[in-house]
Design a protein around this motif. Structure first.
Motif, PDB file in Angstrom:
ATOM      1  N   LYS A  70      26.618  96.352  80.752  1.00  0.00           N
ATOM      2  CA  LYS A  70      25.815  97.349  81.467  1.00  0.00           C
ATOM      3  C   LYS A  70      24.488  97.563  80.748  1.00  0.00           C
ATOM      4  CE  LYS A  70      24.799 100.976  84.079  1.00  0.00           C
ATOM      5  NZ  LYS A  70      24.122 100.784  85.392  1.00  0.00           N
ATOM      6  N   LYS A  71      24.539  97.530  79.428  1.00  0.00           N
ATOM      7  CA  LYS A  71      23.306  97.646  78.635  1.00  0.00           C
ATOM      8  C   LYS A  71      22.366  96.477  78.939  1.00  0.00           C
ATOM      9  CE  LYS A  71      21.855  98.108  73.779  1.00  0.00           C
ATOM     10  NZ  LYS A  71      22.331  98.112  72.370  1.00  0.00           N
ATOM     11  N   VAL A  72      22.940  95.288  79.076  1.00  0.00           N
ATOM     12  CA  VAL A  72      22.139  94.110  79.436  1.00  0.00           C
ATOM     13  C   VAL A  72      21.505  94.310  80.813  1.00  0.00           C
ATOM     14  CG1 VAL A  72      22.213  91.641  79.951  1.00  0.00           C
ATOM     15  CG2 VAL A  72      23.542  92.537  78.036  1.00  0.00           C
ATOM     16  N   ALA A  73      22.314  94.735  81.782  1.00  0.00           N
ATOM     17  CA  ALA A  73      21.818  94.914  83.152  1.00  0.00           C
ATOM     18  C   ALA A  73      20.642  95.882  83.198  1.00  0.00           C
ATOM     19  CB  ALA A  73      22.951  95.425  84.046  1.00  0.00           C
ATOM     20  N   ASP A  74      20.737  96.972  82.452  1.00  0.00           N
ATOM     21  CA  ASP A  74      19.684  97.986  82.485  1.00  0.00           C
ATOM     22  C   ASP A  74      18.468  97.614  81.642  1.00  0.00           C
ATOM     23  OD1 ASP A  74      20.995  99.675  84.253  1.00  0.00           O
ATOM     24  OD2 ASP A  74      22.091 100.716  82.662  1.00  0.00           O
ATOM     25  N   SER A  75      18.547  96.489  80.941  1.00  0.00           N
ATOM     26  CA  SER A  75      17.413  96.045  80.122  1.00  0.00           C
ATOM     27  C   SER A  75      16.428  95.179  80.899  1.00  0.00           C
ATOM     28  CB  SER A  75      17.920  95.259  78.902  1.00  0.00           C
ATOM     29  OG  SER A  75      18.691  96.089  78.057  1.00  0.00           O
ATOM     30  N   VAL A  76      16.787  94.829  82.144  1.00  0.00           N
ATOM     31  CA  VAL A  76      15.880  94.018  82.966  1.00  0.00           C
ATOM     32  C   VAL A  76      14.871  94.961  83.610  1.00  0.00           C
ATOM     33  CG1 VAL A  76      15.688  92.396  84.886  1.00  0.00           C
ATOM     34  CG2 VAL A  76      17.716  92.356  83.417  1.00  0.00           C
ATOM     35  N   VAL A  77      13.621  94.858  83.169  1.00  0.00           N
ATOM     36  CA  VAL A  77      12.579  95.794  83.603  1.00  0.00           C
ATOM     37  C   VAL A  77      11.380  95.017  84.153  1.00  0.00           C
ATOM     38  CG1 VAL A  77      11.007  97.625  82.869  1.00  0.00           C
ATOM     39  CG2 VAL A  77      13.317  97.489  81.894  1.00  0.00           C
ATOM     40  N   TYR A  78      10.844  95.487  85.273  1.00  0.00           N
ATOM     41  CA  TYR A  78       9.660  94.888  85.892  1.00  0.00           C
ATOM     42  C   TYR A  78       8.532  95.923  85.920  1.00  0.00           C
ATOM     43  CZ  TYR A  78      12.419  90.910  87.603  1.00  0.00           C
ATOM     44  OH  TYR A  78      13.193  89.779  87.687  1.00  0.00           O
ATOM     45  N   PRO A  79       7.308  95.483  86.231  1.00  0.00           N
ATOM     46  CA  PRO A  79       6.214  96.446  86.413  1.00  0.00           C
ATOM     47  C   PRO A  79       6.548  97.434  87.538  1.00  0.00           C
ATOM     48  CG  PRO A  79       5.350  94.201  86.265  1.00  0.00           C
ATOM     49  CD  PRO A  79       6.843  94.085  86.354  1.00  0.00           C
ATOM     50  N   ASP A  80       5.915  98.563  87.537  1.00  0.00           N
ATOM     51  CA  ASP A  80       6.236  99.634  88.489  1.00  0.00           C
ATOM     52  C   ASP A  80       6.108  99.207  89.946  1.00  0.00           C
ATOM     53  OD1 ASP A  80       6.778 101.327  86.419  1.00  0.00           O
ATOM     54  OD2 ASP A  80       4.823 102.345  86.453  1.00  0.00           O
ATOM     55  N   PHE A  81       5.199  98.273  90.239  1.00  0.00           N
ATOM     56  CA  PHE A  81       4.994  97.888  91.642  1.00  0.00           C
ATOM     57  C   PHE A  81       6.217  97.180  92.238  1.00  0.00           C
ATOM     58  CE2 PHE A  81       3.397  94.084  89.384  1.00  0.00           C
ATOM     59  CZ  PHE A  81       4.118  93.079  90.027  1.00  0.00           C
ATOM     60  N   TRP A  82       7.082  96.617  91.374  1.00  0.00           N
ATOM     61  CA  TRP A  82       8.253  95.867  91.867  1.00  0.00           C
ATOM     62  C   TRP A  82       9.358  96.869  92.207  1.00  0.00           C
ATOM     63  CZ3 TRP A  82       8.841  91.304  93.824  1.00  0.00           C
ATOM     64  CH2 TRP A  82      10.108  90.709  93.925  1.00  0.00           C
ATOM     65  N   ASP A  83       9.337  97.354  93.442  1.00  0.00           N
ATOM     66  CA  ASP A  83      10.208  98.432  93.878  1.00  0.00           C
ATOM     67  C   ASP A  83      11.119  97.909  95.000  1.00  0.00           C
ATOM     68  OD1 ASP A  83      11.447 100.727  94.745  1.00  0.00           O
ATOM     69  OD2 ASP A  83       9.609 101.902  94.951  1.00  0.00           O
ATOM     70  N   ILE A  84      12.384  97.671  94.678  1.00  0.00           N
ATOM     71  CA  ILE A  84      13.319  97.098  95.646  1.00  0.00           C
ATOM     72  C   ILE A  84      13.495  98.001  96.877  1.00  0.00           C
ATOM     73  CG2 ILE A  84      15.698  96.280  95.975  1.00  0.00           C
ATOM     74  CD1 ILE A  84      13.850  94.529  94.188  1.00  0.00           C
ATOM     75  N   ARG A  85      13.301  99.304  96.693  1.00  0.00           N
ATOM     76  CA  ARG A  85      13.436 100.227  97.837  1.00  0.00           C
ATOM     77  C   ARG A  85      12.445  99.872  98.937  1.00  0.00           C
ATOM     78  NH1 ARG A  85      13.024 105.605  94.293  1.00  0.00           N
ATOM     79  NH2 ARG A  85      11.443 104.221  93.398  1.00  0.00           N
ATOM     80  N   LYS A  86      11.237  99.435  98.560  1.00  0.00           N
ATOM     81  CA  LYS A  86      10.240  99.063  99.568  1.00  0.00           C
ATOM     82  C   LYS A  86      10.651  97.817 100.345  1.00  0.00           C
ATOM     83  CE  LYS A  86       6.270 100.976  97.049  1.00  0.00           C
ATOM     84  NZ  LYS A  86       5.025 100.642  96.320  1.00  0.00           N
ATOM     85  N   PHE A  87      11.368  96.920  99.661  1.00  0.00           N
ATOM     86  CA  PHE A  87      11.846  95.702 100.317  1.00  0.00           C
ATOM     87  C   PHE A  87      12.862  95.997 101.407  1.00  0.00           C
ATOM     88  CE2 PHE A  87      10.887  92.536  96.689  1.00  0.00           C
ATOM     89  CZ  PHE A  87       9.831  91.987  97.401  1.00  0.00           C
ATOM     90  N   THR A  88      13.616  97.082 101.235  1.00  0.00           N
ATOM     91  CA  THR A  88      14.744  97.330 102.134  1.00  0.00           C
ATOM     92  C   THR A  88      14.407  98.290 103.278  1.00  0.00           C
ATOM     93  OG1 THR A  88      15.551  99.158 100.760  1.00  0.00           O
ATOM     94  CG2 THR A  88      16.356  96.954 100.250  1.00  0.00           C
ATOM     95  N   GLU A  89      13.181  98.786 103.273  1.00  0.00           N
ATOM     96  CA  GLU A  89      12.820  99.787 104.309  1.00  0.00           C
ATOM     97  C   GLU A  89      12.262  99.128 105.548  1.00  0.00           C
ATOM     98  OE1 GLU A  89      10.075 102.150 102.136  1.00  0.00           O
ATOM     99  OE2 GLU A  89      11.640 103.213 100.997  1.00  0.00           O
TER     100      GLU A  89
END
Length: 338
Positions: A319-338
């Motif tokens: 889980k620590k590994v999963a939460d360590s994957v970070v992108y710039p703020d513009f990369w917002d998956i919520r926008k992809f799904t709307e």
């Protein structure tokens, strides 16, 4: 020999007979092998993509000329020759033919397209572009890209996720990548992860959860769907669930001038690079073995497999590994799904 190999042999034999005629095997000569090679070198690269395409080798060559299509690779032609060579080798041992007419030919290998990571400019282009597939919804597109970019999962692994593969392990929401048994009458559903290490447990990152992924899972479960991405269908020669999405995604990115070599699998490279750049000894350090387990790399350690259920520490580390994957703020998956 698996079904894919059988289809490969049958296709090669069919094309050879189209090119050189149907004769007794002893009557074929090196000249026939040369004719076959010359004709295959003129074939368009996208031939054979559809099982319903019944055009002959000569019709396909004419089509390729008319549309100025790219030609098939030397590697593909070499594969055809390898299949035919194995057939001739068998009959040579039986004394049916006098020589193997498919050995000794030279093939010039085409340089492989090297897969590279998405850079920030390309990611921004993707984020600012409209998805317009007639068969795959915005939400499905968004969560497949989200899983690829935050978990590094292979596209077929993502497209085959079943509702039953999403579970809580020690209180942490996870995707279980595991062998699939086929339901009755659906043999194509039988599937195994790519390698032993491919069988693994992948905790969901907080970013994916905050983007509504679990809510999407619950909505699909309430509809009694078997596969999470229920719009996808098995297709192609190998009956993959990812074929339709891969083709749509490829067209989508090419329209945006994103170059070859940057494709869906490149997200896996992004995730791997981001994780391996976090030094083990530094703040928030990640062990190499955790990263290998998370991505399904065999490395020096074996797959986490089912043993992860038995050790709470392992799940917390992943889980620590999963939460360590970070992108710039513009990369917002919520926008992809709307």
């Amino acid at each position: 020999m698996n079904d894919s190999d059988k289809r490969g042999f049958l296709n090669t034999i069919k094309r050879f007979i189209e090119a050189c005629g149907d004769k007794e095997i002893l009557d074929y000569t090196g000249e026939d092998a040369g004719t076959f090679k010359e004709l295959m070198e003129k074939m368009p690269e996208n031939y054979g993509k559809s099982r319903t395409d019944t055009r002959t080798i000569f019709e396909l060559i004419e089509y390729g000329k008319l549309h100025k299509s790219s030609r098939i690779s030397e590697k593909t032609i070499k594969n055809h020759f390898a299949r035919l060579s194995s057939i001739w080798r068998y009959y040579l041992l039986r004394g049916v033919v006098n020589s193997n007419i498919f050995i000794g030919w030279k093939f010039i290998g085409k340089a492989k397209i090297k897969r590279i990571r998405w850079n920030d400019e390309q990611l921004q282009t993707l984020m600012n572009s409209s998805w317009n597939s007639p068969t795959i919804s915005q939400k499905t597109f968004g969560y497949i890209v989200g899983l690829g970019s935050y978990s590094g999962m292979r596209v077929e692994e993502i497209c085959r996720i079943r509702i039953q593969d999403i579970k809580e392990v020690r209180g942490i929401s996870c995707i279980i990548v595991q062998d699939h048994q086929a339901r009755k009458g659906k043999p194509w559903e039988k599937w195994t992860p790519k390698t032993e290490a491919g069988e693994r447990v992948i905790p969901l990152s907080d970013t994916l959860i905050n983007a509504g992924f679990l809510k999407f899972v619950r909505s699909q479960k309430s509809k009694k769907q078997y596969y999470l991405f229920s719009e996808l269908r098995f297709s192609g020669k190998d009956k993959k669930r990812s074929d339709g999405f891969q083709q749509a995604f490829s067209r989508f990115k090419l329209r945006k001038k994103i170059p070859k070599g940057v494709d869906f699998h490149s997200f896996r490279h992004n995730v791997s690079t981001k994780l391996r750049n976090i030094h083990e000894k530094g703040e928030g350090g990640l062990r190499e073995s955790w990263i290998d387990d998370f991505l399904g790399h065999e490395g020096n350690n074996k797959s986490v497999g089912s043993t992860i259920y038995l050790d709470e520490v392992d799940v917390k580390n992943l889980k620590k590994v999963a939460d360590s994957v970070v992108y710039p703020d513009f990369w917002d998956i919520r926008k992809f799904t709307e």
